[in-house]
Scaffold this active site. Structure first.
Site, PDB file in Angstrom:
ATOM      1  N   LYS A 118      85.288  -2.353  70.627  1.00 56.31           N
ATOM      2  CA  LYS A 118      85.076  -1.475  69.467  1.00 56.31           C
ATOM      3  C   LYS A 118      86.083  -0.321  69.459  1.00 56.31           C
ATOM      4  O   LYS A 118      86.640   0.032  68.423  1.00 56.31           O
ATOM      5  CB  LYS A 118      83.635  -0.962  69.439  1.00 56.31           C
ATOM      6  N   TYR A 161      81.986  -4.972  74.969  1.00 51.03           N
ATOM      7  CA  TYR A 161      81.758  -4.710  73.536  1.00 51.03           C
ATOM      8  C   TYR A 161      82.329  -3.341  73.153  1.00 51.03           C
ATOM      9  O   TYR A 161      82.998  -3.207  72.133  1.00 51.03           O
ATOM     10  CB  TYR A 161      80.262  -4.743  73.275  1.00 51.03           C
TER      11      TYR A 161
HETATM   12  C1  VAH Z   1      74.277  -4.242  69.558  1.00 55.96           C
HETATM   13  N1  VAH Z   1      73.268  -4.170  67.333  1.00 55.96           N
HETATM   14  O1  VAH Z   1      73.167  -3.974  69.997  1.00 55.96           O
HETATM   15  C2  VAH Z   1      74.537  -3.999  68.059  1.00 55.96           C
HETATM   16  C3  VAH Z   1      75.028  -2.600  67.791  1.00 55.96           C
HETATM   17  C4  VAH Z   1      74.709  -0.167  68.292  1.00 55.96           C
HETATM   18  C5  VAH Z   1      74.247  -1.544  68.556  1.00 55.96           C
HETATM   19  O2  VAH Z   1      76.390  -2.452  68.002  1.00 55.96           O
HETATM   20  O3  VAH Z   1      75.187  -4.689  70.245  1.00 55.96           O
END
Ligand code: VAH
Length: 313
Positions: free
Chosen positions: A145, A141
């Site tokens: 990003k 993730y």
């Molecule tokens: C997550 N709610 O937990 C999202 C977000 C900063 C957290 O990017 O993956």
């Protein structure tokens, strides 16, 4: 912004942002899309189309047919799900983003997509995390990003696309439950407080993360998108946060209203490791300086509103 295409409209941010944008810009000017179709105000209160964001042609066709001038791209897998299915996350998160950026480039649209505190990693300064700093995330993730921030900067520099974005903290809301995030505990704790006056947290005691109440997040998106571009030194990655809390802080705020609320822990090692790789408290001064970011809800005010709204719900 006057004719907006929104992806991920049935998600935690999308469901509330769709309603907010329709109230500000007019329902017919917000075309909501999502890969699924549910019995939601998002579908019934304005234009809605089913869209899988990995389908570039369909995305372009919907944008062109509706003559949109703004694309708000929210569809993505969140951190915990992305860690379970990293290749699916790469293909969806990055494939969807490229399609949305290409549509914005070809149709000359303004563009927004969120980044996250997840873009930071274990070598990033943990407290007062600067706007510009080390970014070596250790999650898929986070890789998505950081890549998304760089790609959005590239589309601005290379093609002149007016790309903008925010590094969101954990977002707390009462309308749509988040799915597959690491910060979801901070939403679940309020639902469980109402249902059972107790919550078992999968994030450990003392684990601080940045958080923000959804109304502040929605206003920040609109304020950034309406900001004078000549004032923006940064574009796709503004740190924004309202508070830094650990599970016990949320429990203490809940106990102001429900003195017997019980919190205990059953730590999930995967999501705990993700949380520990993120900062504890980021610095939002660039957003304040460049476009007047301001959070109106602190932990106490958010807790009172969350409990009140969930009781009604
Ligand atoms: C997550 N709610 O937990 C999202 C977000 C900063 C957290 O990017 O993956």
């Amino acid at each position: 912004m006057k004719k907006i295409l929104l992806t991920g409209a049935l998600g935690q941010i999308g469901s509330e942002l769709t309603a907010k944008l329709r109230s500000v810009y007019g329902s017919d000017n917000v075309i909501a899309t999502d890969i699924r179709e549910t019995d939601s105000h998002v579908v019934h209160n304005g234009p809605f189309e089913k869209l899988d964001v990995t389908d570039a042609e369909k995305m372009f066709d919907i944008a062109k047919k509706n003559n949109v001038d703004t694309i708000i791209h929210l569809a993505a897998l969140l951190s915990a799900t992305a860690e379970k299915k990293p290749l699916l996350a790469w293909n969806l998160n990055m494939g969807g983003l490229v399609n949305a950026l290409e549509t914005a480039r070809e149709l000359d649209c303004q563009f927004f997509t969120p980044s996250s505190i997840g873009a930071f990693g274990p070598t990033t300064p943990k407290n007062s995390t600067p706007q510009d700093t080390i970014m070596r995330p250790t999650t898929m993730y986070g890789v998505n990003k950081v890549s998304g921030e760089l790609l959005s900067d590239y589309y601005f520099q290379k093609f002149g696309v007016d790309t903008r974005g925010l590094r969101f903290p954990g977002l707390i809301s009462y309308e749509t439950l988040p799915g597959g995030g690491t910060t979801d505990y901070a939403v679940e704790i309020y639902y469980e407080a109402i249902k059972n006056n107790a919550y078992t947290s999968y994030i450990g005691e003392g684990t601080h993360m940045d958080m923000m109440y959804m109304p502040d997040a929605l206003q920040a998106i609109i304020d950034l998108m309406e900001a004078d571009p000549s004032k923006l030194e940064h574009r796709n990655s503004f740190n924004v946060s309202a508070m830094s809390i650990a599970p016990e802080d949320a429990a203490s705020a809940i106990r102001v209203h429900q003195p017997d609320f019980k919190l205990d822990y059953d730590v999930d090692p995967v999501r705990q490791a993700i949380a520990e790789s993120w900062p504890d408290a980021i610095d939002s001064s660039a957003a304040k300086a460049e476009w007047g970011f301001k959070a109106n809800f602190d932990l106490a005010k958010m807790t009172a509103d969350m409990l009140d709204k969930l009781k009604t719900k």
